[in-house]
Design a protein around this motif. Structure first.
Motif, PDB file in Angstrom:
ATOM      1  N   PHE A 227       0.857  -1.184   0.000  1.00 23.56           N
ATOM      2  CA  PHE A 227       0.000   0.000   0.000  1.00 23.56           C
ATOM      3  C   PHE A 227       0.892   1.233   0.000  1.00 23.56           C
ATOM      4  CE2 PHE A 227      -1.506   3.517   2.610  1.00 23.56           C
ATOM      5  CZ  PHE A 227      -2.691   3.850   1.975  1.00 23.56           C
ATOM      6  N   THR A 228       0.607   2.179  -0.876  1.00 29.68           N
ATOM      7  CA  THR A 228       1.367   3.424  -0.927  1.00 29.68           C
ATOM      8  C   THR A 228       0.426   4.611  -0.851  1.00 29.68           C
ATOM      9  OG1 THR A 228       3.090   2.411  -2.297  1.00 29.68           O
ATOM     10  CG2 THR A 228       3.007   4.814  -2.251  1.00 29.68           C
ATOM     11  N   GLY A 229       0.705   5.511   0.071  1.00 36.05           N
ATOM     12  CA  GLY A 229      -0.061   6.746   0.199  1.00 36.05           C
ATOM     13  C   GLY A 229       0.868   7.934   0.141  1.00 36.05           C
ATOM     14  N   THR A 230       0.533   8.913  -0.674  1.00 39.44           N
ATOM     15  CA  THR A 230       1.373  10.098  -0.847  1.00 39.44           C
ATOM     16  C   THR A 230       0.526  11.361  -0.742  1.00 39.44           C
ATOM     17  OG1 THR A 230       2.933   8.928  -2.288  1.00 39.44           O
ATOM     18  CG2 THR A 230       2.958  11.324  -2.382  1.00 39.44           C
ATOM     19  N   VAL A 231       1.014  12.340   0.019  1.00 35.38           N
ATOM     20  CA  VAL A 231       0.339  13.633   0.110  1.00 35.38           C
ATOM     21  C   VAL A 231       1.372  14.743  -0.054  1.00 35.38           C
ATOM     22  CG1 VAL A 231      -1.513  12.791   1.602  1.00 35.38           C
ATOM     23  CG2 VAL A 231       0.562  13.738   2.635  1.00 35.38           C
ATOM     24  N   GLU A 232       0.885  15.897  -0.472  1.00 33.28           N
ATOM     25  CA  GLU A 232       1.744  17.069  -0.558  1.00 33.28           C
ATOM     26  C   GLU A 232       2.044  17.574   0.857  1.00 33.28           C
ATOM     27  OE1 GLU A 232       2.972  18.395  -3.406  1.00 33.28           O
ATOM     28  OE2 GLU A 232       2.016  16.743  -4.508  1.00 33.28           O
ATOM     29  N   LEU A 233       3.274  17.990   1.086  1.00 33.81           N
ATOM     30  CA  LEU A 233       3.623  18.565   2.380  1.00 33.81           C
ATOM     31  C   LEU A 233       2.856  19.866   2.596  1.00 33.81           C
ATOM     32  CD1 LEU A 233       7.486  17.980   2.498  1.00 33.81           C
ATOM     33  CD2 LEU A 233       5.754  16.850   3.895  1.00 33.81           C
ATOM     34  N   GLN A 234       2.371  20.043   3.823  1.00 36.25           N
ATOM     35  CA  GLN A 234       1.587  21.219   4.147  1.00 36.25           C
ATOM     36  C   GLN A 234       2.413  22.324   4.794  1.00 36.25           C
ATOM     37  OE1 GLN A 234      -1.910  21.280   3.186  1.00 36.25           O
ATOM     38  NE2 GLN A 234      -0.804  19.673   2.079  1.00 36.25           N
ATOM     39  N   SER A 235       3.329  21.934   5.693  1.00 34.83           N
ATOM     40  CA  SER A 235       4.085  22.955   6.410  1.00 34.83           C
ATOM     41  C   SER A 235       5.551  22.602   6.612  1.00 34.83           C
ATOM     42  CB  SER A 235       3.442  23.208   7.782  1.00 34.83           C
ATOM     43  OG  SER A 235       3.618  22.070   8.619  1.00 34.83           O
ATOM     44  N   GLY A 236       5.901  21.310   6.454  1.00 31.66           N
ATOM     45  CA  GLY A 236       7.256  20.881   6.763  1.00 31.66           C
ATOM     46  C   GLY A 236       7.504  20.744   8.256  1.00 31.66           C
ATOM     47  N   GLN A 237       6.448  20.930   9.067  1.00 30.16           N
ATOM     48  CA  GLN A 237       6.580  20.830  10.520  1.00 30.16           C
ATOM     49  C   GLN A 237       6.469  19.398  11.018  1.00 30.16           C
ATOM     50  OE1 GLN A 237       7.388  23.109  12.627  1.00 30.16           O
ATOM     51  NE2 GLN A 237       6.610  25.113  12.025  1.00 30.16           N
ATOM     52  N   ILE A 238       6.169  18.453  10.148  1.00 27.59           N
ATOM     53  CA  ILE A 238       6.027  17.026  10.406  1.00 27.59           C
ATOM     54  C   ILE A 238       4.668  16.685  11.023  1.00 27.59           C
ATOM     55  CG2 ILE A 238       7.038  14.937  11.397  1.00 27.59           C
ATOM     56  CD1 ILE A 238       8.834  16.355   9.325  1.00 27.59           C
ATOM     57  N   GLY A 239       4.330  17.258  12.165  1.00 26.29           N
ATOM     58  CA  GLY A 239       3.058  16.946  12.812  1.00 26.29           C
ATOM     59  C   GLY A 239       1.868  17.305  11.938  1.00 26.29           C
ATOM     60  N   GLU A 240       1.845  18.521  11.429  1.00 25.26           N
ATOM     61  CA  GLU A 240       0.752  18.955  10.564  1.00 25.26           C
ATOM     62  C   GLU A 240       0.701  18.135   9.280  1.00 25.26           C
ATOM     63  OE1 GLU A 240       1.279  23.103   9.870  1.00 25.26           O
ATOM     64  OE2 GLU A 240       1.179  23.627  11.992  1.00 25.26           O
ATOM     65  N   ASP A 241       1.859  17.726   8.797  1.00 24.46           N
ATOM     66  CA  ASP A 241       1.908  16.950   7.558  1.00 24.46           C
ATOM     67  C   ASP A 241       1.333  15.554   7.767  1.00 24.46           C
ATOM     68  OD1 ASP A 241       3.318  18.995   5.975  1.00 24.46           O
ATOM     69  OD2 ASP A 241       4.945  18.631   7.382  1.00 24.46           O
ATOM     70  N   PHE A 242       1.589  14.963   8.929  1.00 25.79           N
ATOM     71  CA  PHE A 242       1.000  13.658   9.216  1.00 25.79           C
ATOM     72  C   PHE A 242      -0.494  13.772   9.498  1.00 25.79           C
ATOM     73  CE2 PHE A 242       5.349  12.030   9.860  1.00 25.79           C
ATOM     74  CZ  PHE A 242       5.235  10.825   9.191  1.00 25.79           C
ATOM     75  N   THR A 243      -0.931  14.863  10.102  1.00 24.81           N
ATOM     76  CA  THR A 243      -2.368  15.087  10.284  1.00 24.81           C
ATOM     77  C   THR A 243      -3.063  15.072   8.926  1.00 24.81           C
ATOM     78  OG1 THR A 243      -2.068  16.389  12.304  1.00 24.81           O
ATOM     79  CG2 THR A 243      -4.101  16.750  11.066  1.00 24.81           C
ATOM     80  N   TYR A 244      -2.478  15.763   7.977  1.00 21.30           N
ATOM     81  CA  TYR A 244      -3.030  15.820   6.615  1.00 21.30           C
ATOM     82  C   TYR A 244      -2.988  14.443   5.957  1.00 21.30           C
ATOM     83  CZ  TYR A 244      -3.784  17.604   1.857  1.00 21.30           C
ATOM     84  OH  TYR A 244      -4.283  17.845   0.595  1.00 21.30           O
ATOM     85  N   TYR A 245      -1.888  13.710   6.161  1.00 22.90           N
ATOM     86  CA  TYR A 245      -1.772  12.365   5.575  1.00 22.90           C
ATOM     87  C   TYR A 245      -2.867  11.438   6.085  1.00 22.90           C
ATOM     88  CZ  TYR A 245      -0.420   7.542   5.120  1.00 22.90           C
ATOM     89  OH  TYR A 245      -0.466   6.187   4.878  1.00 22.90           O
ATOM     90  N   PHE A 246      -3.050  11.371   7.394  1.00 19.13           N
ATOM     91  CA  PHE A 246      -4.064  10.474   7.964  1.00 19.13           C
ATOM     92  C   PHE A 246      -5.456  10.817   7.431  1.00 19.13           C
ATOM     93  CE2 PHE A 246      -1.074   9.768  11.668  1.00 19.13           C
ATOM     94  CZ  PHE A 246      -0.921   8.412  11.449  1.00 19.13           C
ATOM     95  N   THR A 247      -5.752  12.105   7.372  1.00 21.65           N
ATOM     96  CA  THR A 247      -7.088  12.527   6.973  1.00 21.65           C
ATOM     97  C   THR A 247      -7.334  12.285   5.488  1.00 21.65           C
ATOM     98  OG1 THR A 247      -7.104  14.209   8.714  1.00 21.65           O
ATOM     99  CG2 THR A 247      -8.691  14.475   6.922  1.00 21.65           C
ATOM    100  N   LEU A 248      -6.348  12.593   4.661  1.00 18.75           N
ATOM    101  CA  LEU A 248      -6.543  12.485   3.213  1.00 18.75           C
ATOM    102  C   LEU A 248      -6.273  11.081   2.686  1.00 18.75           C
ATOM    103  CD1 LEU A 248      -7.228  14.159   0.661  1.00 18.75           C
ATOM    104  CD2 LEU A 248      -4.764  14.433   0.325  1.00 18.75           C
ATOM    105  N   SER A 249      -5.109  10.517   3.037  1.00 14.00           N
ATOM    106  CA  SER A 249      -4.704   9.250   2.440  1.00 14.00           C
ATOM    107  C   SER A 249      -5.378   8.052   3.100  1.00 14.00           C
ATOM    108  CB  SER A 249      -3.180   9.095   2.514  1.00 14.00           C
ATOM    109  OG  SER A 249      -2.750   7.931   1.829  1.00 14.00           O
ATOM    110  N   GLU A 250      -5.521   8.085   4.424  1.00 13.14           N
ATOM    111  CA  GLU A 250      -6.122   6.954   5.132  1.00 13.14           C
ATOM    112  C   GLU A 250      -7.570   7.234   5.537  1.00 13.14           C
ATOM    113  OE1 GLU A 250      -3.740   5.193   8.148  1.00 13.14           O
ATOM    114  OE2 GLU A 250      -1.974   5.018   6.844  1.00 13.14           O
ATOM    115  N   GLN A 251      -8.051   8.440   5.198  1.00 12.91           N
ATOM    116  CA  GLN A 251      -9.437   8.832   5.446  1.00 12.91           C
ATOM    117  C   GLN A 251      -9.826   8.613   6.914  1.00 12.91           C
ATOM    118  OE1 GLN A 251     -11.840   6.857   2.473  1.00 12.91           O
ATOM    119  NE2 GLN A 251     -11.005   8.092   0.817  1.00 12.91           N
ATOM    120  N   THR A 252      -8.904   8.954   7.801  1.00 15.32           N
ATOM    121  CA  THR A 252      -9.136   8.863   9.236  1.00 15.32           C
ATOM    122  C   THR A 252      -8.862  10.229   9.858  1.00 15.32           C
ATOM    123  OG1 THR A 252      -8.369   6.561   9.229  1.00 15.32           O
ATOM    124  CG2 THR A 252      -8.538   7.655  11.362  1.00 15.32           C
TER     125      THR A 252
END
Length: 287
Positions: free
Chosen positions: A123-148
């Motif tokens: 399984f591969t999930g890719t999202v555009e970086l939002q801030s480079g702060q890491i935490g915010e980028d993973f928040t975006y990943y979970f919500t968009l790529s894993e729909q959680t």
């Protein structure tokens, strides 16, 4: 104070809680690569979230790889995570000179997660970086790529000498049956959170399951696991890599250098092979 991963549920099971204290593992990564403070912070944040994501896997045969590349001066961040919460990882430039993690990482790139679920295809999930702060980028990943829908808090604190004082991560995830009231409660909890490194400092030697109970009165701790920076590399595995080279390349190492040194990218461990050992490898290849 040991590193640990805590899994819990709250709000009648409508919210999943993951807490990782990662101070020792980030310190080990810092020591292994002699990293500067910004690289330590960036890699430490990624290791912390990766440990939680590893703990989300269903089987000990599964693993995942995280790759972050925002085309900033730090280059890429690469981390492997396993189902027991153990992790390993590195950055392209461990001595990057930048004012902040966000400026070191950059935002003109992506966060990619590759999950090896022991199936035919990964399984591969890719999202555009939002801030480079890491935490915010993973928040975006979970919500968009894993729909959680998720909230991610992560932090690393170092002293004037570069020693890691505190590191950790918190992930809150809404279950599909979460109500509007549950969402409002979680939003209130998130709004009141102190920086994650501050929380880790304040809890000191206290079991991190207490944090789950302090955040939610009805928190039910499901599991607490010790976690570590851990790399499965070994000299035997490195020998296997050498045997993928051509015979001419092995012979050239024997003729030119009378041996070789192989370094693991993920943990910076060095493996020495003498001339006799390379000749034995060559004989095994010829056989």
């Amino acid at each position: 104070m040991k590193d640990e991963l805590v899994k819990a549920l709250a709000l009648d099971g409508h919210v999943r809680i993951y807490i990782a204290r990662t101070t020792d593992m980030v310190q080990e990564a810092r020591d292994r690569f002699d990293m500067g403070p910004i690289a330590t912070d960036a890699l430490g944040r990624t290791l912390s979230v990766a440990s939680i994501m590893g703990g989300m896997l269903k089987s000990d045969k599964e693993m995942l790889t995280i790759s972050i590349n925002g085309h900033g001066p730090i280059g890429s961040i690469t981390v492997d995570a396993y189902s027991n919460g153990n992790v390993r990882g590195f950055v392209s430039d461990p001595h990057v000179d930048a004012p902040s993690v966000a400026q070191a990482v950059g935002t003109e790139g992506t966060l990619t997660v590759i999950k090896d679920l022991n199936m035919v295809e990964n399984f591969t999930g890719t999202v555009e970086l939002q801030s480079g702060q890491i935490g915010e980028d993973f928040t975006y990943y979970f919500t968009l790529s894993e729909q959680t829908p998720s909230a991610v808090s992560v932090g690393v604190s170092t002293d004037a000498n570069g020693k890691v004082e505190a590191a950790g991560a918190l992930v809150l995830q809404m279950m599909p049956d979460a109500t509007d009231t549950d969402i409002r409660i979680v939003e209130h909890v998130v709004e009141g959170l102190k920086p994650m490194s501050t929380i880790i400092k304040e809890y000191g030697d206290t079991d991190m399951s207490q944090l789950a109970r302090d955040l939610f009165e009805d928190a039910q701790v499901l599991e607490t696991t010790d976690i570590h920076f851990s790399c499965p590399c070994s000299k035997e595995r490195t020998k296997g890599i050498l045997m993928t080279l051509s015979k001419d390349e092995i012979q050239q190492m024997i003729d030119d250098d009378a041996g070789c040194e192989v370094t693991c990218n993920f943990c910076n461990e060095h493996y020495q092979f003498t001339k006799d050992e390379l000749e034995a490898i060559l004989e095994e290849m010829n056989a």
